[in-house]
Scaffold this active site. Sequence first.
Site, PDB file in Angstrom:
ATOM      1  N   TYR A 147     -12.998 -23.530   9.178  1.00 47.19           N
ATOM      2  CA  TYR A 147     -11.520 -24.505  10.015  1.00 47.19           C
ATOM      3  C   TYR A 147     -12.136 -25.824   8.870  1.00 47.19           C
ATOM      4  O   TYR A 147     -12.318 -26.300   9.807  1.00 47.19           O
ATOM      5  CB  TYR A 147     -10.938 -24.229  10.741  1.00 47.19           C
ATOM      6  CG  TYR A 147     -10.795 -22.947  11.200  1.00 47.19           C
ATOM      7  CD1 TYR A 147     -10.890 -21.950  11.673  1.00 47.19           C
ATOM      8  CD2 TYR A 147      -8.834 -22.587  10.855  1.00 47.19           C
ATOM      9  CE1 TYR A 147     -10.635 -20.776  12.152  1.00 47.19           C
ATOM     10  CE2 TYR A 147      -9.084 -21.486  11.045  1.00 47.19           C
ATOM     11  CZ  TYR A 147      -9.263 -20.653  11.975  1.00 47.19           C
ATOM     12  OH  TYR A 147      -8.840 -19.651  12.218  1.00 47.19           O
ATOM     13  N   LYS A 156      -2.664 -16.251  15.467  1.00 48.57           N
ATOM     14  CA  LYS A 156      -2.157 -15.615  16.578  1.00 48.57           C
ATOM     15  C   LYS A 156      -0.516 -14.591  15.690  1.00 48.57           C
ATOM     16  O   LYS A 156       0.097 -14.019  16.644  1.00 48.57           O
ATOM     17  CB  LYS A 156      -1.089 -16.889  17.140  1.00 48.57           C
ATOM     18  CG  LYS A 156      -1.526 -17.532  17.939  1.00 48.57           C
ATOM     19  CD  LYS A 156      -2.653 -17.269  18.924  1.00 48.57           C
ATOM     20  CE  LYS A 156      -3.710 -17.898  19.289  1.00 48.57           C
ATOM     21  NZ  LYS A 156      -5.392 -16.993  19.845  1.00 48.57           N
ATOM     22  N   HIS A 165     -16.828 -12.243  16.485  1.00 45.21           N
ATOM     23  CA  HIS A 165     -17.646 -12.991  15.907  1.00 45.21           C
ATOM     24  C   HIS A 165     -18.008 -13.933  17.842  1.00 45.21           C
ATOM     25  O   HIS A 165     -16.370 -14.114  17.683  1.00 45.21           O
ATOM     26  CB  HIS A 165     -16.899 -13.988  15.222  1.00 45.21           C
ATOM     27  CG  HIS A 165     -16.582 -13.466  13.811  1.00 45.21           C
ATOM     28  ND1 HIS A 165     -16.492 -14.529  12.764  1.00 45.21           N
ATOM     29  CD2 HIS A 165     -17.735 -12.203  13.220  1.00 45.21           C
ATOM     30  CE1 HIS A 165     -16.933 -14.136  11.554  1.00 45.21           C
ATOM     31  NE2 HIS A 165     -17.227 -12.847  11.951  1.00 45.21           N
ATOM     32  N   TYR A 188      -7.950 -20.278  21.554  1.00 43.21           N
ATOM     33  CA  TYR A 188      -8.373 -19.143  20.025  1.00 43.21           C
ATOM     34  C   TYR A 188      -8.418 -17.551  20.676  1.00 43.21           C
ATOM     35  O   TYR A 188      -8.274 -16.553  19.993  1.00 43.21           O
ATOM     36  CB  TYR A 188      -9.147 -19.766  19.248  1.00 43.21           C
ATOM     37  CG  TYR A 188      -9.221 -19.058  17.919  1.00 43.21           C
ATOM     38  CD1 TYR A 188      -8.870 -19.545  17.144  1.00 43.21           C
ATOM     39  CD2 TYR A 188     -10.239 -17.879  18.201  1.00 43.21           C
ATOM     40  CE1 TYR A 188      -8.769 -19.255  15.542  1.00 43.21           C
ATOM     41  CE2 TYR A 188     -10.330 -17.425  16.573  1.00 43.21           C
ATOM     42  CZ  TYR A 188     -10.254 -18.128  15.541  1.00 43.21           C
ATOM     43  OH  TYR A 188      -9.890 -17.334  13.569  1.00 43.21           O
ATOM     44  N   PRO A 216      -0.227 -19.581  10.619  1.00 41.97           N
ATOM     45  CA  PRO A 216      -1.850 -19.098  10.787  1.00 41.97           C
ATOM     46  C   PRO A 216      -2.420 -19.327  10.763  1.00 41.97           C
ATOM     47  O   PRO A 216      -3.695 -18.867  11.591  1.00 41.97           O
ATOM     48  CB  PRO A 216      -1.518 -18.368   9.021  1.00 41.97           C
ATOM     49  CG  PRO A 216      -0.911 -19.429   7.882  1.00 41.97           C
ATOM     50  CD  PRO A 216      -0.026 -19.796   8.970  1.00 41.97           C
TER      51      PRO A 216
HETATM   52  P1  FAD Z   1       5.971  -7.509   9.517  1.00 46.42           P
HETATM   53  O1  FAD Z   1       3.978  -6.929   9.102  1.00 46.42           O
HETATM   54  O2  FAD Z   1       6.098  -8.178   8.547  1.00 46.42           O
HETATM   55  O3  FAD Z   1       6.262  -6.361   9.194  1.00 46.42           O
HETATM   56  C1  FAD Z   1       7.594  -5.848   9.263  1.00 46.42           C
HETATM   57  C2  FAD Z   1       8.311  -4.714   8.056  1.00 46.42           C
HETATM   58  O4  FAD Z   1       9.410  -3.769   8.433  1.00 46.42           O
HETATM   59  C3  FAD Z   1       7.334  -4.575   6.828  1.00 46.42           C
HETATM   60  O5  FAD Z   1       6.769  -3.466   6.724  1.00 46.42           O
HETATM   61  C4  FAD Z   1       9.115  -4.116   6.209  1.00 46.42           C
HETATM   62  O6  FAD Z   1       8.608  -3.965   4.847  1.00 46.42           O
HETATM   63  C5  FAD Z   1      10.057  -3.649   7.344  1.00 46.42           C
HETATM   64  N1  FAD Z   1      11.367  -4.308   6.716  1.00 46.42           N
HETATM   65  C6  FAD Z   1      11.384  -5.236   6.620  1.00 46.42           C
HETATM   66  N2  FAD Z   1      13.103  -5.353   6.239  1.00 46.42           N
HETATM   67  C7  FAD Z   1      13.027  -3.709   6.639  1.00 46.42           C
HETATM   68  C8  FAD Z   1      14.733  -3.159   6.615  1.00 46.42           C
HETATM   69  N3  FAD Z   1      15.839  -3.729   6.475  1.00 46.42           N
HETATM   70  N4  FAD Z   1      14.545  -2.137   7.175  1.00 46.42           N
HETATM   71  C9  FAD Z   1      13.324  -1.494   7.680  1.00 46.42           C
HETATM   72  N5  FAD Z   1      12.519  -2.306   7.259  1.00 46.42           N
HETATM   73  C10 FAD Z   1      12.309  -3.486   7.010  1.00 46.42           C
HETATM   74  N6  FAD Z   1      -1.704 -13.265  12.398  1.00 46.42           N
HETATM   75  C11 FAD Z   1      -2.869 -13.038  13.213  1.00 46.42           C
HETATM   76  O7  FAD Z   1      -2.392 -12.680  14.645  1.00 46.42           O
HETATM   77  N7  FAD Z   1      -4.217 -14.018  12.808  1.00 46.42           N
HETATM   78  C12 FAD Z   1      -4.310 -14.010  11.197  1.00 46.42           C
HETATM   79  O8  FAD Z   1      -5.266 -14.019  10.995  1.00 46.42           O
HETATM   80  C13 FAD Z   1      -3.274 -14.127  10.835  1.00 46.42           C
HETATM   81  N8  FAD Z   1      -3.262 -14.278   9.198  1.00 46.42           N
HETATM   82  C14 FAD Z   1      -2.232 -13.936   8.480  1.00 46.42           C
HETATM   83  C15 FAD Z   1      -2.528 -15.093   7.469  1.00 46.42           C
HETATM   84  C16 FAD Z   1      -1.501 -15.386   6.292  1.00 46.42           C
HETATM   85  C17 FAD Z   1      -1.882 -15.615   4.999  1.00 46.42           C
HETATM   86  C18 FAD Z   1      -0.562 -14.596   6.878  1.00 46.42           C
HETATM   87  C19 FAD Z   1       1.264 -14.491   5.856  1.00 46.42           C
HETATM   88  C20 FAD Z   1      -0.134 -14.427   8.153  1.00 46.42           C
HETATM   89  C21 FAD Z   1      -0.900 -14.215   8.805  1.00 46.42           C
HETATM   90  N9  FAD Z   1      -0.721 -13.973  10.298  1.00 46.42           N
HETATM   91  C22 FAD Z   1      -2.192 -13.510  11.235  1.00 46.42           C
HETATM   92  C23 FAD Z   1       0.290 -13.377  10.659  1.00 46.42           C
HETATM   93  C24 FAD Z   1       0.836 -11.645  10.815  1.00 46.42           C
HETATM   94  O9  FAD Z   1       0.369 -11.166   9.095  1.00 46.42           O
HETATM   95  C25 FAD Z   1       1.960 -11.667  11.527  1.00 46.42           C
HETATM   96  O10 FAD Z   1       2.648 -11.933  12.608  1.00 46.42           O
HETATM   97  C26 FAD Z   1       2.305  -9.512  11.359  1.00 46.42           C
HETATM   98  O11 FAD Z   1       2.321  -9.002  10.472  1.00 46.42           O
HETATM   99  C27 FAD Z   1       3.290  -9.617  12.434  1.00 46.42           C
HETATM  100  O12 FAD Z   1       3.539  -7.996  11.797  1.00 46.42           O
HETATM  101  P2  FAD Z   1       5.014  -7.535  12.004  1.00 46.42           P
HETATM  102  O13 FAD Z   1       4.924  -6.071  11.995  1.00 46.42           O
HETATM  103  O14 FAD Z   1       6.340  -7.987  13.185  1.00 46.42           O
HETATM  104  O15 FAD Z   1       5.841  -7.638  10.359  1.00 46.42           O
HETATM  105  C1  DHB Z   2      -7.456 -15.172   8.831  1.00 45.45           C
HETATM  106  C2  DHB Z   2      -5.621 -15.443   9.231  1.00 45.45           C
HETATM  107  C3  DHB Z   2      -5.743 -16.671   9.742  1.00 45.45           C
HETATM  108  O1  DHB Z   2      -4.737 -17.049   9.266  1.00 45.45           O
HETATM  109  C4  DHB Z   2      -6.934 -17.627  10.676  1.00 45.45           C
HETATM  110  O2  DHB Z   2      -6.354 -18.230  11.819  1.00 45.45           O
HETATM  111  C5  DHB Z   2      -8.340 -16.704  10.526  1.00 45.45           C
HETATM  112  C6  DHB Z   2      -8.466 -15.767   9.452  1.00 45.45           C
HETATM  113  C7  DHB Z   2      -7.739 -14.131   8.009  1.00 45.45           C
HETATM  114  O3  DHB Z   2      -6.799 -14.111   7.291  1.00 45.45           O
HETATM  115  O4  DHB Z   2      -8.980 -13.755   7.706  1.00 45.45           O
END
Ligand code: FAD
Ligand code: DHB
Length: 388
Positions: free
Chosen positions: A200, A296, A72, A383, A292
């Site tokens: 947005y 980021k 995009h 962004y 979100p």
């Molecule tokens: P997580 O994905 O939370 O993974 C952590 C893992 O550790 C999990 O699998 C969990 O089960 C495991 N765990 C937890 N506790 C334990 C334990 N005690 N022992 C062993 N394992 C454990 N980010 C973006 O960059 N762009 C976006 O567009 C965006 N949109 C989002 C929209 C929504 C609705 C949400 C909720 C989040 C969004 N994010 C976005 C954020 C992004 O999803 C997270 O920042 C990302 O998942 C972080 O990855 P992580 O691996 O650090 O943590």
């Molecule tokens: C999505 C999530 C976000 O938080 C965002 O800023 C843009 C896109 C998504 O899930 O597609």
Amino acid sequence: MRTQVAIIGAGPAGLLLGQLLAKAGIANIIIEQRSRAHVLSRIRAGVLEPGTVALLDEAGVGQRLHREGLPHGGFELCIDGRLQRIDLQALTGKQVMIYGQTELTRDLMDARAEAGLESVYEAQQVEVLDFDGRQPGVRFVQDGRARELRCDFIAGCDGFHGICRASVPPALLTTHEKVYPFGWLGVLADVPPVSPELIYVRHERGFALCSQRSATRSRYYLQCDSQARVEQWSDQAFWDELRRRLPAAEAARLVSGPALEKSIAPLRSFVAEPMRFGRLFLAGDAAHIVPPTGAKGLNLAASDVAYLWQALADFYRGSELGVDHYSQRCLQRIWKAERFSWWMTTLLHRFPNQPAFDARLQEAELSYLIESAHGRGMIAENYVGLPL
Ligand code: FAD
Ligand code: DHB
């Protein structure tokens, strides 16, 4: 059991770190408390910065992303019913990639399985041990049996609710937190996206976001009450409310359908400092959360992993510099992303009991920025993110 790096958590941070370390010849084992299927069922991020895409290429997991992801070159901001485009390509020379976190996680899991790297899923009672000494370890229960893994380093990639950050003595940790008085209700549906690019929306009824996963799958979000529960929102209520927040042409064009997934995410800003404690490193959501709105979270998890992988590779080549500077390097980038995410959230959402004066200021600040080339450039640069 013994390995060089024990990785706690098989989210994007843990899986990507495992892949990069393995490519650098560093042995690692992932310990995850949930099942593989559960990890894959979490619908979350959708926007990848170019730096994240480059890192995924470097890890050797970018093939399907380039085939199926949607590049995009811009997105729309809708203020007061008027669409205004932020032309990322023209303003920064860069594009973002739309590719679901679920797909990325699947690619990383497949690559890990193909490389024959060890992962333990459904590990119970995970504990991290002795990370202030030279021989840290991880204790857990697998299939009812107690296991212990000895390692050189522990990477805490276990998300916001994980045990790694919680295992650090409170006196060593400073945390900063801001909880927003609203949440996001998200719906995934097999309907064509309402618009070719993300929209947005700032609206007096609350924020909305139109995103997508493919030409036939859409992801939409609505600002909702922080107390709201998913069961209170029927599919029909969701689509009706989304239509109310969109400009007339988009509302008329919106195709609705049954929700494949519906969930509510709270909005919070959070940073834990520092991110290294002896031989334990925190990475991704384990150390920080952004609301979100700026897309980021996943990208920050990827940049932490880039720095950690480089630091550990340097360590095994004989230099401790990267390890010593890991926390500071990450935090500089994290606070910039925290600022942008807070700013986008603050300007685009409706706050409960917000004075009319403040709402008008929000509107004025947004218009001021969007109408100036400098303002548009600033939004676009933030962004697409900094290079890694
Ligand atoms: P997580 O994905 O939370 O993974 C952590 C893992 O550790 C999990 O699998 C969990 O089960 C495991 N765990 C937890 N506790 C334990 C334990 N005690 N022992 C062993 N394992 C454990 N980010 C973006 O960059 N762009 C976006 O567009 C965006 N949109 C989002 C929209 C929504 C609705 C949400 C909720 C989040 C969004 N994010 C976005 C954020 C992004 O999803 C997270 O920042 C990302 O998942 C972080 O990855 P992580 O691996 O650090 O943590
Ligand atoms: C999505 C999530 C976000 O938080 C965002 O800023 C843009 C896109 C998504 O899930 O597609």
